[in-house]
Design a protein around this motif. Structure first.
Motif, PDB file in Angstrom:
ATOM      1  N   GLY A 146       1.009  -1.251  -0.111  1.00  0.00           N
ATOM      2  CA  GLY A 146       0.127   0.238  -0.334  1.00  0.00           C
ATOM      3  C   GLY A 146       0.931   1.080  -0.285  1.00  0.00           C
ATOM      4  N   THR A 147       1.518   0.979   0.364  1.00  0.00           N
ATOM      5  CA  THR A 147       2.769   2.109   0.739  1.00  0.00           C
ATOM      6  C   THR A 147       3.622   2.468  -0.358  1.00  0.00           C
ATOM      7  OG1 THR A 147       3.256   2.063   3.129  1.00  0.00           O
ATOM      8  CG2 THR A 147       4.904   3.202   2.097  1.00  0.00           C
ATOM      9  N   SER A 148       3.715   1.475  -1.251  1.00  0.00           N
ATOM     10  CA  SER A 148       4.491   1.461  -2.679  1.00  0.00           C
ATOM     11  C   SER A 148       3.620   2.236  -3.410  1.00  0.00           C
ATOM     12  CB  SER A 148       5.139   0.133  -3.221  1.00  0.00           C
ATOM     13  OG  SER A 148       5.389   0.575  -4.713  1.00  0.00           O
ATOM     14  N   ARG A 149       2.533   1.955  -3.674  1.00  0.00           N
ATOM     15  CA  ARG A 149       0.817   3.103  -4.506  1.00  0.00           C
ATOM     16  C   ARG A 149       1.414   3.890  -4.183  1.00  0.00           C
ATOM     17  NH1 ARG A 149      -3.843  -1.238  -4.997  1.00  0.00           N
ATOM     18  NH2 ARG A 149      -4.572   0.230  -6.480  1.00  0.00           N
ATOM     19  N   ARG A 150       0.674   3.864  -2.681  1.00  0.00           N
ATOM     20  CA  ARG A 150       0.826   5.457  -2.119  1.00  0.00           C
ATOM     21  C   ARG A 150       1.441   6.601  -2.918  1.00  0.00           C
ATOM     22  NH1 ARG A 150      -1.749   3.172   2.138  1.00  0.00           N
ATOM     23  NH2 ARG A 150       0.663   3.958   3.335  1.00  0.00           N
ATOM     24  N   SER A 151       3.252   6.028  -2.667  1.00  0.00           N
ATOM     25  CA  SER A 151       4.096   7.015  -3.340  1.00  0.00           C
ATOM     26  C   SER A 151       4.613   7.203  -4.876  1.00  0.00           C
ATOM     27  CB  SER A 151       5.759   6.298  -2.451  1.00  0.00           C
ATOM     28  OG  SER A 151       5.640   5.021  -3.244  1.00  0.00           O
ATOM     29  N   THR A 152       3.362   5.948  -5.800  1.00  0.00           N
ATOM     30  CA  THR A 152       3.711   5.683  -7.025  1.00  0.00           C
ATOM     31  C   THR A 152       2.791   6.174  -7.755  1.00  0.00           C
ATOM     32  OG1 THR A 152       5.108   3.890  -6.999  1.00  0.00           O
ATOM     33  CG2 THR A 152       3.641   4.777  -9.323  1.00  0.00           C
ATOM     34  N   HIS A 153       1.347   7.109  -6.803  1.00  0.00           N
ATOM     35  CA  HIS A 153       0.760   7.888  -7.084  1.00  0.00           C
ATOM     36  C   HIS A 153       1.062   8.938  -6.440  1.00  0.00           C
ATOM     37  CE1 HIS A 153      -3.156   9.357  -6.774  1.00  0.00           C
ATOM     38  NE2 HIS A 153      -3.154   9.195  -6.043  1.00  0.00           N
ATOM     39  N   VAL A 154       1.699   9.173  -6.167  1.00  0.00           N
ATOM     40  CA  VAL A 154       2.122  10.950  -5.469  1.00  0.00           C
ATOM     41  C   VAL A 154       3.293  10.788  -6.284  1.00  0.00           C
ATOM     42  CG1 VAL A 154       3.560  12.825  -4.115  1.00  0.00           C
ATOM     43  CG2 VAL A 154       1.329  10.707  -3.347  1.00  0.00           C
ATOM     44  N   LEU A 155       3.678  10.660  -6.576  1.00  0.00           N
ATOM     45  CA  LEU A 155       5.040  10.626  -7.623  1.00  0.00           C
ATOM     46  C   LEU A 155       4.685  11.240  -9.418  1.00  0.00           C
ATOM     47  CD1 LEU A 155       8.026  11.623  -8.413  1.00  0.00           C
ATOM     48  CD2 LEU A 155       8.053   8.125  -9.003  1.00  0.00           C
ATOM     49  N   ARG A 156       3.667   9.700  -9.626  1.00  0.00           N
ATOM     50  CA  ARG A 156       2.549  10.201 -10.332  1.00  0.00           C
ATOM     51  C   ARG A 156       2.429  11.435 -11.299  1.00  0.00           C
ATOM     52  NH1 ARG A 156       0.646   5.982 -10.584  1.00  0.00           N
ATOM     53  NH2 ARG A 156      -2.144   6.846 -10.323  1.00  0.00           N
ATOM     54  N   LEU A 157       1.526  12.144  -9.703  1.00  0.00           N
ATOM     55  CA  LEU A 157       0.490  13.643  -9.827  1.00  0.00           C
ATOM     56  C   LEU A 157       1.646  14.663  -9.192  1.00  0.00           C
ATOM     57  CD1 LEU A 157      -1.979  14.675  -8.611  1.00  0.00           C
ATOM     58  CD2 LEU A 157      -2.004  14.675  -6.449  1.00  0.00           C
ATOM     59  N   ARG A 158       2.607  14.852  -9.419  1.00  0.00           N
ATOM     60  CA  ARG A 158       3.923  15.466  -8.764  1.00  0.00           C
ATOM     61  C   ARG A 158       3.927  16.028 -10.110  1.00  0.00           C
ATOM     62  NH1 ARG A 158       7.342  14.170  -3.461  1.00  0.00           N
ATOM     63  NH2 ARG A 158       5.440  15.201  -2.156  1.00  0.00           N
ATOM     64  N   ALA A 159       4.741  15.124 -10.938  1.00  0.00           N
ATOM     65  CA  ALA A 159       4.455  15.070 -12.472  1.00  0.00           C
ATOM     66  C   ALA A 159       3.707  15.424 -13.371  1.00  0.00           C
ATOM     67  CB  ALA A 159       5.234  13.495 -12.986  1.00  0.00           C
ATOM     68  N   CYS A 160       2.721  15.645 -12.995  1.00  0.00           N
ATOM     69  CA  CYS A 160       1.792  15.427 -13.630  1.00  0.00           C
ATOM     70  C   CYS A 160       1.578  17.495 -13.739  1.00  0.00           C
ATOM     71  CB  CYS A 160      -0.157  14.810 -13.705  1.00  0.00           C
ATOM     72  SG  CYS A 160       0.216  13.510 -14.288  1.00  0.00           S
ATOM     73  N   ALA A 161       2.047  17.645 -12.574  1.00  0.00           N
ATOM     74  CA  ALA A 161       1.621  19.130 -12.035  1.00  0.00           C
ATOM     75  C   ALA A 161       2.597  19.958 -12.702  1.00  0.00           C
ATOM     76  CB  ALA A 161       1.335  19.250 -10.267  1.00  0.00           C
ATOM     77  N   ALA A 162       3.473  19.006 -12.741  1.00  0.00           N
ATOM     78  CA  ALA A 162       4.969  19.952 -13.189  1.00  0.00           C
ATOM     79  C   ALA A 162       5.409  20.351 -14.512  1.00  0.00           C
ATOM     80  CB  ALA A 162       6.573  19.282 -12.814  1.00  0.00           C
ATOM     81  N   LEU A 163       4.244  18.746 -15.230  1.00  0.00           N
ATOM     82  CA  LEU A 163       3.823  19.263 -16.743  1.00  0.00           C
ATOM     83  C   LEU A 163       3.199  20.035 -17.081  1.00  0.00           C
ATOM     84  CD1 LEU A 163       4.348  15.273 -18.156  1.00  0.00           C
ATOM     85  CD2 LEU A 163       6.222  17.778 -18.121  1.00  0.00           C
ATOM     86  N   VAL A 164       2.298  20.566 -16.637  1.00  0.00           N
ATOM     87  CA  VAL A 164       1.019  21.683 -16.001  1.00  0.00           C
ATOM     88  C   VAL A 164       1.564  22.978 -16.720  1.00  0.00           C
ATOM     89  CG1 VAL A 164      -1.594  22.200 -15.924  1.00  0.00           C
ATOM     90  CG2 VAL A 164      -0.909  20.508 -16.368  1.00  0.00           C
ATOM     91  N   ALA A 165       2.046  22.840 -15.321  1.00  0.00           N
ATOM     92  CA  ALA A 165       2.754  24.208 -14.950  1.00  0.00           C
ATOM     93  C   ALA A 165       3.719  24.845 -16.464  1.00  0.00           C
ATOM     94  CB  ALA A 165       3.977  23.909 -13.278  1.00  0.00           C
ATOM     95  N   VAL A 166       4.955  23.746 -16.605  1.00  0.00           N
ATOM     96  CA  VAL A 166       5.497  24.555 -17.328  1.00  0.00           C
ATOM     97  C   VAL A 166       4.730  24.956 -18.898  1.00  0.00           C
ATOM     98  CG1 VAL A 166       7.345  23.474 -18.602  1.00  0.00           C
ATOM     99  CG2 VAL A 166       7.781  22.775 -16.254  1.00  0.00           C
ATOM    100  N   THR A 167       4.208  23.829 -18.701  1.00  0.00           N
ATOM    101  CA  THR A 167       2.969  24.829 -19.632  1.00  0.00           C
ATOM    102  C   THR A 167       2.555  26.073 -20.328  1.00  0.00           C
ATOM    103  OG1 THR A 167       2.808  21.555 -20.859  1.00  0.00           O
ATOM    104  CG2 THR A 167       0.760  23.609 -21.568  1.00  0.00           C
ATOM    105  N   VAL A 168       2.173  26.422 -18.474  1.00  0.00           N
ATOM    106  CA  VAL A 168       1.507  26.891 -18.831  1.00  0.00           C
ATOM    107  C   VAL A 168       2.211  28.304 -18.502  1.00  0.00           C
ATOM    108  CG1 VAL A 168      -0.237  28.309 -17.044  1.00  0.00           C
ATOM    109  CG2 VAL A 168      -0.381  25.841 -17.616  1.00  0.00           C
ATOM    110  N   LEU A 169       3.514  28.219 -17.777  1.00  0.00           N
ATOM    111  CA  LEU A 169       4.480  29.265 -17.842  1.00  0.00           C
ATOM    112  C   LEU A 169       5.433  29.898 -19.367  1.00  0.00           C
ATOM    113  CD1 LEU A 169       6.282  28.362 -14.863  1.00  0.00           C
ATOM    114  CD2 LEU A 169       4.822  29.904 -15.062  1.00  0.00           C
TER     115      LEU A 169
END
Length: 296
Positions: free
Chosen positions: A18-41
């Motif tokens: 369960g911890t591994s799934r949560r960490s993978t989920h958080v990493l994927r979410l941060r990557a998506c947020a970073a891509l959206v932020a770079v796109t907007v900037l």
């Protein structure tokens, strides 16, 4: 005794999974947020500081491969492809956001009205929605945009008028679910009018679902704009948008120059995947059951 030992051995592994799934989920979410932020900037900061002359050509530098001077290469008339991709993303994102917001407002109003009124009004509205849904979006969009001169706003109108149907269905289903809740019965028993119940109780309850539908509609609207522009029915060919860039690169691709097609395609695909990832996280947040399953 053996059962207790087996259970004790299983629990740490289950928690670690369960911890591994949560960490993978958080990493994927941060990557998506970073891509959206770079796109907007990039969309907000690059055009004001680096002006692009849409009509400028440099035939001596046409179809140059990626290099330090031109990281994405040049197009068939010598214009820098990186700068044109940023401008194209800006136009496509503008069309996607405005069209998605417009379609969400229309779909929310229609779906909320159908669900709140019920009876023959609900049946009439939903039969209209079913009728319009039977026509392919692209075909209906072509019919609408063909009535105007090529430009941004005809494409926005076309996309908005063909994409509110799914939002109307989602909002109607949520309104029907809310109408069966005890607090709605209490409000009606207390003398609240249908209008007051709709505005004070039903609409606030459907806003999270409507917002999620709007976010998911942005990349869909961008793809729709690109399809119309690729067919030559959207924006003028000299205006940089992801659809016009891909449309203009067809001949270069057949001749072996891959970069005029690849990079506009990536500018369309990567933001789509990033927005979809953020929308999935939003869906998990407003759906507690789905979130609890993710934590297992």
């Amino acid at each position: 005794m053996t059962t207790d030992v087996d259970t004790a051995d299983v629990r740490p592994a289950w928690r670690a999974h369960g911890t591994s799934r949560r960490s993978t989920h958080v990493l994927r979410l941060r990557a998506c947020a970073a891509l959206v932020a770079v796109t907007v900037l990039a969309v907000l900061l690059v055009p004001p500081f680096v002006q692009l002359d849409q009509q400028a050509v440099d035939l001596a530098a046409k179809l140059e491969p990626p290099s330090w001077a031109h990281p994405f290469g040049t197009d068939d008339v010598g214009r820098d492809l990186l700068l044109r991709c940023v401008y194209g993303l800006r136009v496509s994102l503008l069309v996607g956001v405005v069209a998605a917001l417009t379609a969400t407002v229309i779909g929310t109003a229609v779906g909320a009205a159908a669900g709140a009124l019920g009876g023959w009004a609900d049946r009439l509205v939903m039969r209209l929605v079913d009728t319009l849904s039977s026509v392919p979006h692209l075909l209906l969009g072509i019919f609408i945009v063909a009535m105007f001169r090529p430009g941004v706003w005809p494409v926005v109108i076309s996309v908005a008028l063909t994409h509110w149907l799914s939002t109307a269905r989602i909002v109607r289903a949520e309104v029907l679910s809310l109408r069966s809740r005890p607090f709605i019965d209490a409000a009606v028993s207390g003398g609240a009018s249908r209008w007051r119940v709709t505005v004070r109780h039903l609409l606030p309850g459907v806003l999270p679902q409507a917002g999620l539908a709007a976010v998911l509609m942005v990349p869909h609207a961008m793809w729709h704009e690109s399809a119309l522009s690729f067919l030559g029915l959207g924006l003028p060919t000299h205006t940089a948008s992801l659809g016009t860039l891909i449309q203009g690169a067809r001949g270069s691709l057949l001749a072996g120059q891959w970069w005029p097609t690849l990079f506009p395609g990536l500018f369309l695909i990567i933001p789509t995947l990033a927005v979809a990832g953020l929308a999935g996280a939003w869906h998990e947040r407003i759906n507690p059951r789905r979130r609890s399953e993710l934590m297992l």
